[in-house]
Enzyme design. Structure first.
Site, PDB file in Angstrom:
ATOM      1  N   HIS A  80      29.014  43.984  40.649  1.00  0.00           N
ATOM      2  CA  HIS A  80      28.936  43.077  40.323  1.00  0.00           C
ATOM      3  C   HIS A  80      27.060  43.943  39.046  1.00  0.00           C
ATOM      4  O   HIS A  80      25.996  42.756  38.377  1.00  0.00           O
ATOM      5  CB  HIS A  80      28.399  41.627  40.541  1.00  0.00           C
ATOM      6  CG  HIS A  80      29.375  40.839  40.695  1.00  0.00           C
ATOM      7  ND1 HIS A  80      30.128  40.917  42.184  1.00  0.00           N
ATOM      8  CD2 HIS A  80      29.576  39.779  40.374  1.00  0.00           C
ATOM      9  CE1 HIS A  80      31.429  40.148  42.388  1.00  0.00           C
ATOM     10  NE2 HIS A  80      31.555  39.183  40.828  1.00  0.00           N
TER      11      HIS A  80
ATOM     12  N   GLU B 195      35.540  32.827  30.968  1.00  0.00           N
ATOM     13  CA  GLU B 195      36.185  31.704  32.897  1.00  0.00           C
ATOM     14  C   GLU B 195      34.715  30.881  32.953  1.00  0.00           C
ATOM     15  O   GLU B 195      33.674  31.768  32.594  1.00  0.00           O
ATOM     16  CB  GLU B 195      36.067  33.037  33.419  1.00  0.00           C
ATOM     17  CG  GLU B 195      37.453  33.746  33.412  1.00  0.00           C
ATOM     18  CD  GLU B 195      37.618  35.427  33.609  1.00  0.00           C
ATOM     19  OE1 GLU B 195      36.611  35.739  33.984  1.00  0.00           O
ATOM     20  OE2 GLU B 195      38.654  35.493  33.388  1.00  0.00           O
TER      21      GLU B 195
ATOM     22  N   GLU C  25      41.246  39.015  32.518  1.00  0.00           N
ATOM     23  CA  GLU C  25      39.790  39.402  31.287  1.00  0.00           C
ATOM     24  C   GLU C  25      41.382  40.445  30.338  1.00  0.00           C
ATOM     25  O   GLU C  25      40.686  40.203  29.088  1.00  0.00           O
ATOM     26  CB  GLU C  25      38.842  40.236  31.737  1.00  0.00           C
ATOM     27  CG  GLU C  25      37.650  39.468  32.776  1.00  0.00           C
ATOM     28  CD  GLU C  25      38.329  38.957  34.919  1.00  0.00           C
ATOM     29  OE1 GLU C  25      39.069  39.425  34.827  1.00  0.00           O
ATOM     30  OE2 GLU C  25      37.688  38.122  34.560  1.00  0.00           O
TER      31      GLU C  25
ATOM     32  N   PHE D  75      30.084  39.001  34.048  1.00  0.00           N
ATOM     33  CA  PHE D  75      29.736  40.464  34.877  1.00  0.00           C
ATOM     34  C   PHE D  75      30.147  41.233  34.383  1.00  0.00           C
ATOM     35  O   PHE D  75      31.024  41.700  33.874  1.00  0.00           O
ATOM     36  CB  PHE D  75      29.388  40.045  35.791  1.00  0.00           C
ATOM     37  CG  PHE D  75      28.602  39.118  36.793  1.00  0.00           C
ATOM     38  CD1 PHE D  75      27.065  39.804  37.035  1.00  0.00           C
ATOM     39  CD2 PHE D  75      29.554  38.236  37.736  1.00  0.00           C
ATOM     40  CE1 PHE D  75      26.009  39.048  37.568  1.00  0.00           C
ATOM     41  CE2 PHE D  75      28.326  37.177  38.132  1.00  0.00           C
ATOM     42  CZ  PHE D  75      26.756  37.613  37.676  1.00  0.00           C
TER      43      PHE D  75
HETATM   44  C1  LIG Z   1      37.564  40.390  37.454  1.00  0.00           C
HETATM   45  C2  LIG Z   1      36.729  39.256  37.795  1.00  0.00           C
HETATM   46  N1  LIG Z   1      36.570  38.278  36.809  1.00  0.00           N
HETATM   47  C3  LIG Z   1      35.842  36.943  37.225  1.00  0.00           C
HETATM   48  C4  LIG Z   1      34.875  37.124  38.434  1.00  0.00           C
HETATM   49  C5  LIG Z   1      34.231  35.882  38.653  1.00  0.00           C
HETATM   50  N2  LIG Z   1      34.610  35.165  39.242  1.00  0.00           N
HETATM   51  C6  LIG Z   1      34.074  35.514  41.004  1.00  0.00           C
HETATM   52  S1  LIG Z   1      35.309  33.944  42.013  1.00  0.00           S
HETATM   53  C7  LIG Z   1      35.469  33.855  40.613  1.00  0.00           C
HETATM   54  C8  LIG Z   1      37.016  32.747  40.766  1.00  0.00           C
HETATM   55  C9  LIG Z   1      37.704  33.112  41.877  1.00  0.00           C
HETATM   56  O1  LIG Z   1      38.485  32.168  42.205  1.00  0.00           O
HETATM   57  P1  LIG Z   1      39.746  32.086  43.265  1.00  0.00           P
HETATM   58  O2  LIG Z   1      40.597  33.143  42.806  1.00  0.00           O
HETATM   59  O3  LIG Z   1      40.294  30.694  43.180  1.00  0.00           O
HETATM   60  O4  LIG Z   1      38.910  32.301  44.561  1.00  0.00           O
HETATM   61  P2  LIG Z   1      37.935  31.207  45.047  1.00  0.00           P
HETATM   62  O5  LIG Z   1      36.712  31.582  44.747  1.00  0.00           O
HETATM   63  O6  LIG Z   1      38.812  29.871  44.924  1.00  0.00           O
HETATM   64  O7  LIG Z   1      38.064  31.736  46.784  1.00  0.00           O
HETATM   65  C10 LIG Z   1      35.199  34.565  39.244  1.00  0.00           C
HETATM   66  C11 LIG Z   1      35.940  34.309  38.115  1.00  0.00           C
HETATM   67  C12 LIG Z   1      35.143  38.753  39.003  1.00  0.00           C
HETATM   68  N3  LIG Z   1      34.306  38.761  40.644  1.00  0.00           N
HETATM   69  N4  LIG Z   1      35.632  39.714  39.066  1.00  0.00           N
END
Ligand SMILES: Cc1ncc(C[n+]2csc(CCOP(=O)(O)OP(=O)(O)O)c2C)c(N)n1
Ligand SMILES: Cc1ncc(C[n+]2csc(CCOP(=O)(O)OP(=O)(O)O)c2C)c(N)n1
Ligand SMILES: [Mg+2]
Ligand SMILES: [Mg+2]
Lengths: 325, 323, 325, 323
Positions: free
Chosen positions: D127, D29, D58, D81
Site C-alpha cells: 500500500h 471502488e 481493476e 492506492f
Molecule cells: C487489488 C485491490 N483493490 C482494492 C483494494 C482496497 N480494498 C481493501 S479491502 C477492500 C474490500 C475487500 O472486500 P472483501 O474481499 O469482501 O473483504 P472484507 O474486507 O470484507 O473482508 C478493498 C476494495 C485492495 N486492497 N486491493
C-alpha cells in the site's frame, strides 16, 4: 428470418471476408506483409451474422483475428488492406497493422493484440451508451481462449449489475493458438455467463441465420434497456493460428481429417446452398457476386500496393493530442 | 565448444536443468508445442506433470508461480511476449517482488519468467515492448538480457538454480543467431558485465538486442581510429556498476544503447550512475541512444525510425570524440 | 459431528482470536499500532472451522483481514502481535505488518494486502501438492469482494482442469469496504464456481460446526485426489472495515440495528450455548478457558511491547537470497 | 486566495469540473463514501450516473475507462492506492498508453486516473508504492505529482479537460496539509516546473512528497550560506527539462530527490537528462536521493530508514558544495 435481400447481403459480405483473407494469405506467403497475420477463414458467419444487426453508431471490439469483424462492421477493404501492408493510406495510417485495425467512424473500436483486451473496452463503451440512453449497443467479440481470462468474468458481473447494453460474443473455434480449447476450458463457457443471471445462447457459428437471429435478440434486448447477453458461437478455425505457423511450429496439434470435416460445414457454402434451394439466387447471380467481390479485393490490393509507406515521423505526432511524447 | 543457435541454447538449458533437478517445472500458454523453439522436446522427455500448457490467464499464472515456489518447486513460467507480463503484473509487482521482504525472509522464490521482448519485426505495439525498465524499478526481481547463445544458456541455468525471482528476457527474432557455447556444464553469474571489446576513447554500454549492432559500429569506428569499448551488462538486476565505472574512468566518455523507451529506461539509469560515481573522469556529456517515448508503430518504415540503429550509435560516439 | 474435545478446542481458538483482536482494537485506539488494522471480529467461526480440518503441512492464503486465519491455523499469538507492533520479534520481523502476517512453518503463506492476491498463490501451492501427490491441501480464504476479481474465476478454471487440491473459501461478510456486497455482486457467488463443475457448499459462517463439516468434506475430497471445492460462508463484519473508519469516513453505510442483529448471532456465543446445552462445559469451565485466553493475550501484548523495533537494515538483507538489492 | 487542504483542493477540482461539463464521470471502488475525502459531496450533487461505486476488478475498470472515453465521456477513474494500478495494469500499459498511436490517431482518451502513492505511514509494501517510474516509461500517459493544494487543483482540472490519459498521483497522508488556492477558475499547464526557491549553489529537483522536506532543508542551508534552488517539476510527463537545465546551467550542481525506488526512477532519468544536456555546466557529480531498491518495510523504524529525509538531502547538497 432475414429477408432474401439481407441474406444476399450477408452472403456477399462473408465472401468478401473470405476472398480478402485468401488474398492476404497469398500475400503473406509471398513475403509482402510485414507483420503476423491471423486469419478468420471459416468463421465468417459469426461476424457477419452479428454485425448485420448493428448500425454504424453501435460499437464492436475485436481480437487479434479481426479482419472479419472489421469488414463485417462496414470497414473499408482498401484501408484495411493498406493498413496490413503498413502504408500511410491504411485505416490506422500504418501504425496499427493487422492486429489493430480500427475505424471509429464505423464504431469499430479496434482489433486487439491482447487476448480479451477488447472486452472491458466494449463494456466501457456500453456504459457510455447506457448513460446516453440513446439505444446504442456494444458487442465484444472474443475467442474461447479469451473466455479464460478473468476480465471476461469481471465484465459479466459489472454489465449485469449496471444493465449495460453489451453483447458478449464468444467464438468457440476449438483452439487457443495450438492448444485444443477443451483442454483449457472447464465446463461450458455459457454457464459462466449464466452464473451472473445473464441471458445466454449457444449457436451454430457456421450458420449465419442462426447467429443473426441470436444476435438480433441480444441486440434488441440491449437497445431496450434489458442489459447484457452472452452468445457462444461454435465454429472452427480453418487456417493455422497465424500464417507461417507451418514453418515455425515444432509439432502437430490437429488432424487434417478434422479440418476436412469442418470444411464440409463451410458457412459460405451452406448459405449458398440455402439461397439456391430457396431460389433466391442462381449461378449467374452468384457469379455476379463473386465478380463484385473479387473486384473489391483487387481494388483493395492495388490500393495497398500503391500506397506510400507509413510516415516515419507520425508516431511522434500521434501519441498525444497536442503534445509531443 | 559447439555452435548453437540462441534459441537452442535456451532449449539446452531447460533440458539440462530439468534433467538435473526433478523439482524444476515449466508452465505457460502453448509451451507443449515449441513455437519459439525454446521448449522443444521437453514434453516428450518430462511429461505433462513437469511441462504443461495452461489456459490464457496471466494473472493466475504469475500468482501460481509464487504458490508453486512456496510449495518447494523451481518454477519456470513462460509468458511468451513481454507485453503479456503486464496482464499478469499484479502478482509480479505486488507479490513476487515483495513477498520475501514481507514475510521477513521466510519465503524463497525460485522463479524464472521467460518472455520475448523487443521490436523490429512489425509485430505492432502490443507485441514488441521492451519491459525491463519497469521490472528493474520493482526492486525485487532480477532482470537478465543475454545477448549471446552462451550467455543465454549460462544465465538461464543460473536463474533456475537460484533462489530469487528472475526475468529472463529473450531477444525476439534473434533465435536463429548462433554462437559458440561451452560443452561442459556451466552457469553465468549474475551481475558480471562482459567487456566484449576494448577501446580507449568511448565506452558503449549495449543491452541485449543492441549488442550486435554496437559491435558492428565498434569495428567500423576502429578503422577510423576511434577506440570503442563495448560492455554488455548481461544482467540489469543486479547491475555490474563497477565494470562500467572502471571503463568510463579510462575512456571518460559514455554512450548507452538501449532498446527500451527512453524515459526512466535502463540507459537513463546507467547514465545516472555514471554521472554520479564517475563524474571526475567524464570528459563529455553522457549520451543515450534509446527508443523515443512512443508506442511501437507497426509499419517497417515507422518502426525502424524509432529503433536504435548502427547509424545512430555511430553518430553518438563520434559526437563525443570529435565535437 | 466434532467431538466435545474438538468443539472445546475450536471454542478456545475462536475466543483467542476475539480477545486478541479486541486488544488490537484498544491498542490501535491508543495509538500504539503503526499501520492500518482490519479486524475479523464476528467471522471467527469460519477460520476456525476450516483450519480445524487442516494440518501444519496444509497451506492457507489469507487476506488483509488475516489475524483470524493466522491464529486459527496455529500461528503464534506473540509473534503476530509483535509483528503488528512493528517489532523485530514479529513473525515477519516487522517487515510485513498486520496485512502480511505469515508463518511458513505452519503453512500460512500469508495475509495479503491485495484483494484476491492470495487465491492464485494457494492454487499454485495446490499444484505443487498435486505433483507431490502427498495429500496436502491448500485453502484460499477470500472475501465476497475478492470474488469479483477475475483471478478468482481464472483459478476456478485451472484448478478444475488440473484437479488441484484447493478449497476456495469465500467469506460473505456483506461488505467490500463501505460498499454493501449485494450492490457489487451479480447472482450467487457459488454459481460462479458451479459453472466450472465444482462441488459447492453455502454455509452459515457463524456456525462453526456447519463450517467444519463443509470444510471437512472439501478437504477430504482434495486429499483424495477429487479436486477443488468451493465454500461460501455467510457471515458479517462486526467492526468497521478498518479501525479508524469512524474517524476518516465521510458518510454512513450501515445501520446500527443491522450490526446488533448480527451480534445476536455471534458465533462464539452460539458455540458456548451449544456446549452448555450439551453439558460439555459449565461456567467454571468457560471461566477457565477465558482465563487461559486472556493469559495468552496478555503474554502476547507484553511480548510485543517489550520487543525491539524492527531492524532498520533488514530490508537490505531480505529482498533476495544471497544478493544485495 | 483561500486556504484549502490538499484533499479539499482535489475535491474542489472534481466538483467544479463535473459541474462544468456533464460528460465528466467518475467511478472506482468506494468512491461514493469519501474515505480519502477527495470525492466528498459528489454523489449528492451528481447522482449515481456520474459517480459510482464499482466491484473490485481493476483490470476491468482500466479497460472500461478506455471504452467510456471512446464513447465520448471524460473519465475520472479512482484507483485508491497506487499498488492497485498494477492489478489493472494491462489496460493501462497495453491499451491506454498505446491506443491513440495504434488507431492512427482516431481515438482520444480523456482519462484521468487518481491514485494515492508513497510511504511513511506503515501501510506496508502493498500500500505504499511510488509507481511513477513505471508509468513514465510507458510513453503514452501523462504523470502528475502535485505538491501543493493549488497545483493539485489546477493540474487535476487541466487533466480532466485534456484529451490525453493522465495519472494524477495524490501524495498519501498529505491530505491535511493546506495552502493558498486561487479563488478564480484556473488550470495549471502540464510540463511547467515551478521554481519554488532560488539559489545559486545547488539545484535540487524535488518530486511530490519530497518538496516539503526539501524546502525545509533549503531554508536551513540558506542560514549556513548555501543557496539551494528548489524546483518542483509538478508533472513528470511531460517533463519540463528546460527549467531544470536552465537552473543547473547557473548552479552547476544537481541533486534529485525522489520517493520512488532508485533503479530506473525519476531521479535517474532527470540525472541522465542533465548529464547529457547540461554537461558543460556541471561542476560536481549529479546526486540522487531516492529509495533503495527494496519493497517498503512495515515497521516505522525500517520504513524511515529507506525513505529520503531532510538529513539525507542536506548531506547530499553539502557534499557537492564542500567536497
Ligand atoms: C487489488 C485491490 N483493490 C482494492 C483494494 C482496497 N480494498 C481493501 S479491502 C477492500 C474490500 C475487500 O472486500 P472483501 O474481499 O469482501 O473483504 P472484507 O474486507 O470484507 O473482508 C478493498 C476494495 C485492495 N486492497 N486491493
Ligand atoms: C494477454 C495475451 N496472452 C497471450 C497472447 C498470445 N495469444 C495470441 S492468440 C492466443 C490464443 C487466443 O485464443 P482465442 O481467444 O480462442 O482466439 P482464437 O485465436 O482462437 O481466435 C494467444 C494465447 C496474447 N496475444 N495476449
Ligand atoms: Mg479460439
Ligand atoms: Mg467482504
Amino acid at each position: 428470418m432475414p429477408t432474401t435481400e439481407q441474406l444476399l447481403s450477408m452472403y456477399e459480405r462473408m465472401l468478401l471476408i473470405r476472398r480478402m483473407e485468401e488474398r492476404l494469405s497469398a500475400d503473406y506467403a509471398a513475403g509482402k506483409l510485414p507483420g503476423a497475420v491471423h486469419l478468420y477463414i471459416g468463421q465468417e458467419a459469426v461476424a457477419v451474422g452479428v454485425c448485420a444487426q448493428l448500425t454504424d453508431r453501435d460499437w464492436i471490439t475485436s481480437t487479434h483475428r479481426g479482419h472479419g469483424h472489421f469488414l463485417a462492421k462496414g470497414g473499408d477493404p482498401k484501408a484495411m488492406m493498406a493498413e496490413i501492408w503498413g502504408k500511410r493510406t491504411g485505416i490506422c495510417r500504418g501504425m496499427g497493422g493487422s492486429m489493430h485495425v480500427a475505424d471509429l467512424s464505423k464504431g469499430i473500436l479496434g482489433a486487439n493484440g491482447i487476448v480479451a483486451g477488447g472486452i472491458a473496452i466494449a463494456t466501457g463503451a456500453a456504459f457510455g451508451a447506457r448513460l446516453d440512453g440513446d439505444g446504442r449497443v456494444a458487442v465484444a467479440f472474443f475467442g474461447d481462449g479469451a473466455a479464460n481470462q478473468g476480465v471476461f468474468m469481471e465484465t459479466l458481473n459489472v454489465s449485469t449489475l449496471w444493465g449495460l447494453p453489451v453483447v458478449f460474443l464468444c467464438e468457440y473455434n476449438h483452439f487457443c493458438e495450438f492448444t485444443p480449447s477443451e483442454t483449457v476450458t472447464a465446463g461450458q463457457i455459457s454457464d459462466r455467463a449464466r452464473a451472473f443471471g445473464m441471458p445466454c445462447a449457444v449457436v451454430d457459428g457456421n450458420d449465419v441465420v442462426e447467429v443473426w437471429r441470436a444476435a438480433g435478440e441480444a441486440v434488441e434486448r440491449a437497445r431496450g434497456g434489458g442489459g447484457p447477453s452472452f452468445i457462444e458461437a461454435k465454429t472452427y478455425r480453418i487456417q493455422g493460428h497465424l500464417e507461417a505457423e507451418a514453418v515455425i511450429l515444432d509439432g502437430k496439434y490437429r488432424e487434417e481429417a478434422e479440418i476436412e470435416e469442418w470444411r464440409r460445414r463451410d458457412p459460405i457454402d451452406r448459405l449458398r446452398e440455402h439461397l439456391s434451394a430457396a431460389g433466391a439466387c442462381d449461378d449467374d447471380g452468384f457469379a455476379e457476386i463473386e465478380s463484385r467481390v473479387s473486384g473489391a479485393v483487387e481494388e483493395a490490393a492495388a490500393f495497398a500496393a500503391e500506397g506510400e509507406p507509413a510516415d516515419p515521423e507520425l508516431a511522434f505526432d500521434l501519441m498525444f493530442v497536442g503534445q509531443r511524447p | 565448444m559447439a555452435r548453437r543457435r540462441y534459441i537452442q541454447a535456451i532449449n539446452d538449458a531447460l533440458l539440462e536443468e530439468m534433467d538435473r533437478d526433478p523439482k524444476v517445472i515449466l508452465f505457460g500458454e502453448d509451451v507443449e508445442l515449441a513455437i519459439f523453439g525454446d521448449t522443444r522436446g521437453l514434453l516428450d522427455r518430462f511429461g505433462r506433470d513437469r511441462i504443461r500448457n495452461t489456459p490464457i490467464c496471466e494473472a493466475t499464472l504469475t500468482g501460481m508461480a509464487v504458490g508453486a515456489a512456496a510449495a518447494g518447486y523451481r518454477v519456470v513460467l513462460h509468458m511468451m511476449f513481454s507485453n503479456f507480463v503486464y496482464t499478469g503484473f499484479d502478482a509480479i509487482a505486488n507479490q513476487m517482488a515483495k513477498l520475501r521482504l514481507m514475510t521477513g525472509g521466510q519465503l524463497n522464490l525460485p522463479i524464472t519468467v521467460l518472455a520475448g521482448y523487443g521490436a523490429g519485426r512489425s509485430t505492432g505495439a502490443q507485441h514488441s515492448d521492451t519491459p525491463y525498465p519497469l521490472l528493474m524499478n520493482l526492486g525485487g526481481v532480477n532482470v537478465l538480457t543475454p545477448s549471446t547463445p552462451a550467455d543465454a544458456k549460462g544465465l538461464l541455468k543460473q536463474a533456475i538454480r537460484g533462489e530469487n525471482p528472475s526475468f529472463f528476457l529473450e531477444a525476439s527474432g534473434r533465435g536463429a543467431e548462433s554462437g559458440e557455447v561451452p560443452d561442459e556444464d556451466y552457469t553465468v553469474p549474475f551481475g558480471q558485465a562482459a567487456v566484449l571489446r576494448e577501446g580507449r576513447d568511448v565506452t558503449v554500454v549495449a543491452i541485449g538486442h543492441m549488442v550486435k549492432p554496437v559491435l558492428g559500429v565498434a569495428d567500423e569506428l576502429a578503422e577510423r581510429g576511434v577506440g570503442v569499448e563495448v560492455i554488455d551488462p548481461r544482467t540489469l538486476v543486479p547491475l555490474d556498476e563497477e565494470s562500467i565505472l572502471r571503463s568510463v574512468e579510462r575512456t571518460g566518455r559514455l554512450v548507452v544503447v538501449d532498446e527500451a523507451r527512453d524515459r526512466c529506461g535502463a540507459a537513463s539509469h546507467i547514465a545516472a550512475v555514471v554521472a554520479d560515481r564517475a563524474f571526475p573522469a567524464l570528459k563529455a556529456p553522457v549520451k543515450r541512444v534509446s527508443v523515443p517515448n512512443v508506442a511501437m508503430p507497426y509499419a517497417p518504415s515507422a518502426e525502424s525510425r524509432v529503433l536504435p540503429d548502427a547509424d545512430g550509435v555511430s553518430k553518438a560516439v563520434l559526437g563525443l570524440v570529435a565535437p
